[in-house]
Design an enzyme around this catalytic site. Sequence first.
Site, PDB file in Angstrom:
ATOM      1  N   HIS A  16       0.831  -1.228   0.000  1.00  0.00           N
ATOM      2  CA  HIS A  16       0.000   0.000   0.000  1.00  0.00           C
ATOM      3  C   HIS A  16       0.857   1.266   0.000  1.00  0.00           C
ATOM      4  CE1 HIS A  16      -3.217  -2.785   1.381  1.00  0.00           C
ATOM      5  NE2 HIS A  16      -2.241  -3.297   2.109  1.00  0.00           N
ATOM      6  N   SER A  71      14.576  21.975 -16.022  1.00  0.00           N
ATOM      7  CA  SER A  71      13.374  22.769 -16.239  1.00  0.00           C
ATOM      8  C   SER A  71      13.786  24.086 -16.872  1.00  0.00           C
ATOM      9  CB  SER A  71      12.677  23.017 -14.904  1.00  0.00           C
ATOM     10  OG  SER A  71      11.874  24.180 -14.987  1.00  0.00           O
ATOM     11  N   LYS A 112      15.852  22.199 -10.852  1.00  0.00           N
ATOM     12  CA  LYS A 112      15.165  20.944 -11.142  1.00  0.00           C
ATOM     13  C   LYS A 112      15.992  19.943 -11.933  1.00  0.00           C
ATOM     14  CE  LYS A 112      10.925  20.449 -11.268  1.00  0.00           C
ATOM     15  NZ  LYS A 112      10.024  19.559 -10.563  1.00  0.00           N
ATOM     16  N   GLU A 118       9.299   8.894 -16.796  1.00  0.00           N
ATOM     17  CA  GLU A 118       7.902   9.287 -17.032  1.00  0.00           C
ATOM     18  C   GLU A 118       7.433   8.858 -18.422  1.00  0.00           C
ATOM     19  OE1 GLU A 118       7.141  13.459 -15.273  1.00  0.00           O
ATOM     20  OE2 GLU A 118       9.301  13.246 -15.433  1.00  0.00           O
TER      21      GLU A 118
END
Length: 464
Positions: free
Chosen positions: A162, A283, A289, A296
């Site tokens: 979980h 970024s 970043k 992704e």
Amino acid sequence: MSDKKSSNAMWGGRFAAGPDAIMEAINASIDFDKRMARQDIEGSRAHAAMLAARGIITDSDASAIREGLLTVLSEIESGDFPFSKALEDIHMNVESRLTDLIGEPAGRLHTGRSRNDQVATDFKLWTRDQFDAAIEGIAALMKALVEQAEAGADIVMPGFTHLQVAQPVTWGHHMMAYVEMFARDKSRMEDARARMNESPLGAAALAGTAYPIDRHMTAEALGFDRPAANSLDAVSDRDFALEFLSSASICATHLSRFAEELVIWSSAQFRFVVLSDRFSTGSSIMPQKKNPDAAELIRAKVGRINGSLIALLTIMKGLPLAYSKDMQEDKEQVFDAADSLMLALAAMTGMVGDMKPVEDSLRVAAASGFSTATDLADWLVRELNLPFREAHHATGALVRIAEDSGCDLLELSLETMQSVNPAITSSVFSVLGVDNSVASRASYGGTAPDQVRMQIERWKGELA
Ligand code: ARG
């Protein structure tokens, strides 16, 4: 002839007029099926050799055809082949160019065959290469994972259920879980590849042919195990494409699950892993970043691949035997899914090869969330002979005390332990550390480093 466009040179005998522009647009597949040029030419060369061997065409015609086809192939590979939409597809583009090059003998190539068995053959040859590429790509990823597992066999980390800390495990164990998953993907690809390796060539339009062809000869020349045994099935079967897509979907699902973990793990909140600069991006506005874009995108590729599977299943459902033009829509799905899968596999392999587990944050997290509570309960069972349910309850009480006083189980005093069960002794503390916890889980397939090393050795052997 009228001002209408002339009818098709390949099949236009019974047509007085050429197709409407919209008809040509919906009908033509050359924009995508030109990717099968090499397979088309390979199939035609095998067919021509067989026609000559069976005395259906002359040896000199077969030689002219086979030579001419090599010229067509080199023209296509050089990149300046004049593909024509009016000629619909790769099959007729190749044959038309062959006619330009060698004249009359080119017209004998299509004896005893149809575009229906031709396209099935081309597409099978193309897809077969993709099975091989996928098998190779998965094996490379498995090797990279085994290397990560070996280097981090003793690194403790939290195991989750979980997404809540459950019990300590090892980095090696977690990596090897993916090795098992990708091994099944590889074996699915291998199974499907073995099943699909039957030649449709010579099934002709649907019924076979009256020419004395030799389907075994062409099957062998094209590396098939045997000719497909039913001509109706041979031209209308796309199971090989569906099996490629379904195997690819399951594999992409695994890639996506792992990619998701890498996205979570590389976040500042987790800091379990550092991904290399080579597989991250910055970024344009936030200078600090470093984003896990490759992970992704791998996570997203499964969407396209599943989409292709559902598209082809839907295209094929309800098609009566034998060939229907619907089946022309099969290729783009497999092309796109194959490209996506190969890229995702390569990107994941690169990321896994470069990534570095962050040992100290993994260790801290492994000990968090009362992760050794099960070890405590097991100690109560083993040492005090409590029934497991009772031990579970006593441990729960200790977890609550620790939680209320904002400390870890390991930080509770012996007196506090004994307030829950007076028989507890100080030896309980030995099982509350994460290293002891993982070392104790030495059941087959468990997280103990010795167990994991045994699996690593097994896979190193299999992948060698
Ligand atoms: N371009 C077609 C396809 O991909 C080739 C087969 C055409 N066959 C036919 N009977 N019109 O399916």
